[in-house]
Design an enzyme around this catalytic site. Structure first.
Site, PDB file in Angstrom:
ATOM      1  CE  LYS A 242      -2.542  -2.194  -0.947  1.00 26.91           C
ATOM      2  NZ  LYS A 242      -3.390  -2.213  -2.164  1.00 26.91           N
TER       3      LYS A 242
ATOM      4  CD  GLN B  43      -4.978  10.614 -14.909  1.00 27.31           C
ATOM      5  OE1 GLN B  43      -4.277   9.825 -14.279  1.00 27.31           O
ATOM      6  NE2 GLN B  43      -4.943  10.678 -16.223  1.00 27.31           N
TER       7      GLN B  43
ATOM      8  CG  HIS C   8      -8.105   3.802  -3.091  1.00 25.53           C
ATOM      9  ND1 HIS C   8      -7.608   3.361  -4.300  1.00 25.53           N
ATOM     10  CD2 HIS C   8      -8.249   2.693  -2.332  1.00 25.53           C
ATOM     11  CE1 HIS C   8      -7.486   2.049  -4.268  1.00 25.53           C
ATOM     12  NE2 HIS C   8      -7.864   1.616  -3.088  1.00 25.53           N
TER      13      HIS C   8
ATOM     14  CD  GLN D  70     -10.936  -0.597  -8.661  1.00 25.92           C
ATOM     15  OE1 GLN D  70     -11.594   0.206  -9.324  1.00 25.92           O
ATOM     16  NE2 GLN D  70      -9.695  -0.338  -8.269  1.00 25.92           N
TER      17      GLN D  70
END
Length: 270
Positions: free
Chosen positions: A120, A138, A146, A208
């Site tokens: 992560k 973006q 997230h 997802q």
């Protein structure tokens, strides 16, 4: 009073192995806090300012290497978990809530979770590359939230929660989808001649959404069986999956659903 406090802490966190404190980044939240502060400062303020009057970096080779490493890392994490004794499915269908583990298996989920934490952290480079390529549009709330919350949540659960098969279930789903996602990015980084092979991007978002729904369903089944898990684990997984499901559903609606509606209307007019 002291007994009540002890029982409350046990309800939230249950048991954990203090040996984890010797692992890199696990002794205290300070190193990770500094890292996340640096990440947010760069991608939201410093990076865009530095790139304002500079030409965007292409980073094609860098992205190809990065995405290849991510594919291999996620595959490694899946293989590592599967090679050990796991009870993800057995725990779901067994008559009892827990399967007894051998003594040498006590830390297996924690070790996997630590690899997951490192992965992560590696994911944070996604945003850094976006900034360097001057694609700041973006860097959305969903993207930054997230990446940031996944680091925070993984560290917190690893540090304080009693990890169980519920975590392993989400772990497996997430790693599997990330292999497909980084394969997509790898193909995209190979050049414009490969764009015709990238028609399936919206299906990654659908997968997802599916993983978040499956995590919530898994937790619901475990709860209906009456299985006890630490409050920290239940709260972290349910809240995280719920918030992500809503955010990704909104992203899908804005990015793909409206586009599909416009295409359908255009076909009817023609």
């Amino acid at each position: 009073m002291e007994s009540s406090l002890t029982n409350f802490v046990t309800l939230i966190y249950k048991s954990r192995d203090s040996r984890m404190d010797e692992w890199p980044l696990m002794a205290s939240p300070a190193p990770l806090s500094i890292l996340l502060f640096a990440y947010l400062t760069f991608v939201l303020f410093v990076g865009p300012l530095l790139m304002e009057n500079r030409k965007a970096f292409t980073l094609r080779r860098t992205l190809q290497l990065y995405n290849t490493v991510q594919i291999c890392f996620n595959a490694f994490m899946i293989v590592t978990l599967l090679c050990r004794k796991t009870y993800i499915i057995q725990n779901l269908f067994s008559s009892t809530c827990k399967v007894e583990r051998e003594a040498d298996e006590i830390l297996y989920l924690s070790e996997c979770a630590w690899h997951y934490l490192i992965n992560k952290i590696l994911d944070l480079f996604d945003t850094i590359f976006i900034v360097l390529r001057k694609k700041q549009s973006q860097v959305t709330f969903l993207h930054v939230y997230h990446h940031t919350i996944m680091v925070v949540l993984t560290w917190t659960l690893l540090k304080y929660a009693d990890l169980s098969e519920e975590f392993a279930f989400g772990y497996m789903l997430n790693n599997s989808i990330h292999i497909l996602m980084y394969f997509y990015y790898l193909v995209a980084a190979m050049g414009p001649q490969y764009q015709r092979y990238l028609w399936w991007k919206k299906y990654i978002t659908k997968m997802q959404l599916g993983q978040f729904a499956l995590v919530l369903l898994y937790m619901a089944v475990i709860a209906m069986k009456g299985c006890e898990t630490s409050l920290a684990m239940k709260t972290g997984l349910i809240l995280n999956a719920s918030v992500f499901f809503l955010l990704f559903a909104n992203f899908y609606r804005k990015t793909y659903a409206k586009k599909d509606d416009s295409t359908e209307k255009s076909k009817k007019v023609n």
